[in-house]
Enzyme design. Sequence first.
Site, mmCIF file in Angstrom:
data_model
loop_
_atom_site.group_PDB
_atom_site.id
_atom_site.type_symbol
_atom_site.label_atom_id
_atom_site.label_comp_id
_atom_site.label_asym_id
_atom_site.label_seq_id
_atom_site.Cartn_x
_atom_site.Cartn_y
_atom_site.Cartn_z
ATOM 1 N N TRP A 132 33.540 28.942 40.354
ATOM 2 C CA TRP A 132 34.046 27.874 39.491
ATOM 3 C C TRP A 132 35.427 28.156 38.928
ATOM 4 C CZ3 TRP A 132 35.299 30.231 35.076
ATOM 5 C CH2 TRP A 132 34.592 31.388 34.719
ATOM 6 N N LYS B 242 29.320 25.623 50.050
ATOM 7 C CA LYS B 242 28.461 25.508 48.868
ATOM 8 C C LYS B 242 29.301 25.906 47.667
ATOM 9 C CE LYS B 242 25.491 26.957 45.597
ATOM 10 N NZ LYS B 242 25.924 27.654 44.346
ATOM 11 N N GLU C 185 34.483 38.760 47.932
ATOM 12 C CA GLU C 185 35.527 38.926 46.922
ATOM 13 C C GLU C 185 34.817 38.816 45.583
ATOM 14 O OE1 GLU C 185 37.680 38.806 44.170
ATOM 15 O OE2 GLU C 185 38.305 36.762 44.642
ATOM 16 N N CYS D 256 39.459 37.072 38.512
ATOM 17 C CA CYS D 256 38.916 38.348 38.979
ATOM 18 C C CYS D 256 39.981 39.436 38.984
ATOM 19 C CB CYS D 256 38.308 38.184 40.370
ATOM 20 S SG CYS D 256 39.396 37.421 41.578
#
Length: 451
Positions: free
Chosen positions: A133, A157, A231, A265
């Site tokens: 997200w 997905k 990842e 991240c």
Amino acid sequence: MSTFAVINPATGETVAEYPDATAADIEASLASAQSAYKEWARKTTVAERAALAKRAAELFDERKDELGAIINREMGKPLDQAAGEAEFSGAITAAFADNAEKWLADEVLEVEDGLKSFIRHQGTGVILGIMPWNYPYYQVARFAVPNLILGNTIILKHAAQCPESALALEQLFLDAGFPKGAYVNVFATHDQVSTIIADERVQGISLTGSERAGAIVAEQAGRELKKCVLELGGSDVFLVLDTADLDHAVEHAVGGRMENTGQACNGSKRIVVMDKYFDEFAEKFKAAIAGQSYEGGDFGPMSSAAATKNLAAQVQGAIDQGAEVLVGDNTPEGNLYTPSILTNITPAMDVYSQELFGPVAQLYKVSSDEEAIDLANSSPYGLGSVVICDDLERAEQIGNQLDVGMVFIGGAGLEGADVPFGGVKKSGYGRELGKGGMLEFANKKLFRFAG
């Protein structure tokens, strides 16, 4: 409530809900993607597929405001940053389209027997993408576009809170001219994802997400002997070693930490400063973080109530174990979390090895390069890093000793559409972006001709 819903994190309002896929929907998606691989991908050229990607790049730019508004209400990204993400996704798409024929050119082999030999890079079939997200367009573009140009087809997905951006992406690829089945969105549940992974028509899986999700998907893919690219998380270090421009260092530390409200991240989560600069840097960094403005669009709400609750619990745990709060109060209003700095963190604290996914920086003082390297490498993650050091040779030598996938020297935010992205250790494996990303799911097919 269904799995897939738009819940505006700024207000808590449920804006829309979308039904989970049925078993028939999943089978139709697999059949459509497999048919597109056989009837379209294998029968078109790289140039033809790249031309469609070029049109998709234009659509990202043309629709950036519309696309930005969608993710603003899905996960709270400020509007200008949200439109910027759509725009950057277009740049990534264009870079793959422009470089595809060069990156996918036949690789001629020099062989001892002199026979004509080369490697041709082709698609392998249907690839499943499981996307997060925090960058609803960027993450998808850097996975899906190179695979479509290579000659794979995509089942995507998306994250449960991103159904509208998921549908907007599917429509964008259709409007760019990709045939039905080339890019298929599915509102799949966790059990249905397992079904898709096990299906013989699927040849690979790419996941961007949590360490926990990565471990589950890797296990399932391994049982089916299918390649995956992961990842995952990161707790990137930002090293301030030697600089004549401390303001520059502070500016990039703030930018590296606050990008996407700290929900990146590869955000600069651990700020590590040499002792001779520490006091001055700390004062300037405190002022800069305290000066971040929600009303000014510097940051948005956290993506969800669950994300806010988790971050607050991690910070409270650090405080309870003795960490000091330099900026912030760990009392979010709804999903609005005040940007914060923690310091006096020791290896005995839980937060020392955790990823803080939100606008909270950890600030450390070191007295040598060796201490900085040891601290950097003590994390279970190994995604990226930033080294601020005017002596570029020294900076490069430091970078050589960091257990990470990326070293940015001189500044944060040096990602690019045509350079690889990825990490080591618990940050996952494989690469996205650049030529390396385009070849992750390639069949490197050998051709040999008799003399």
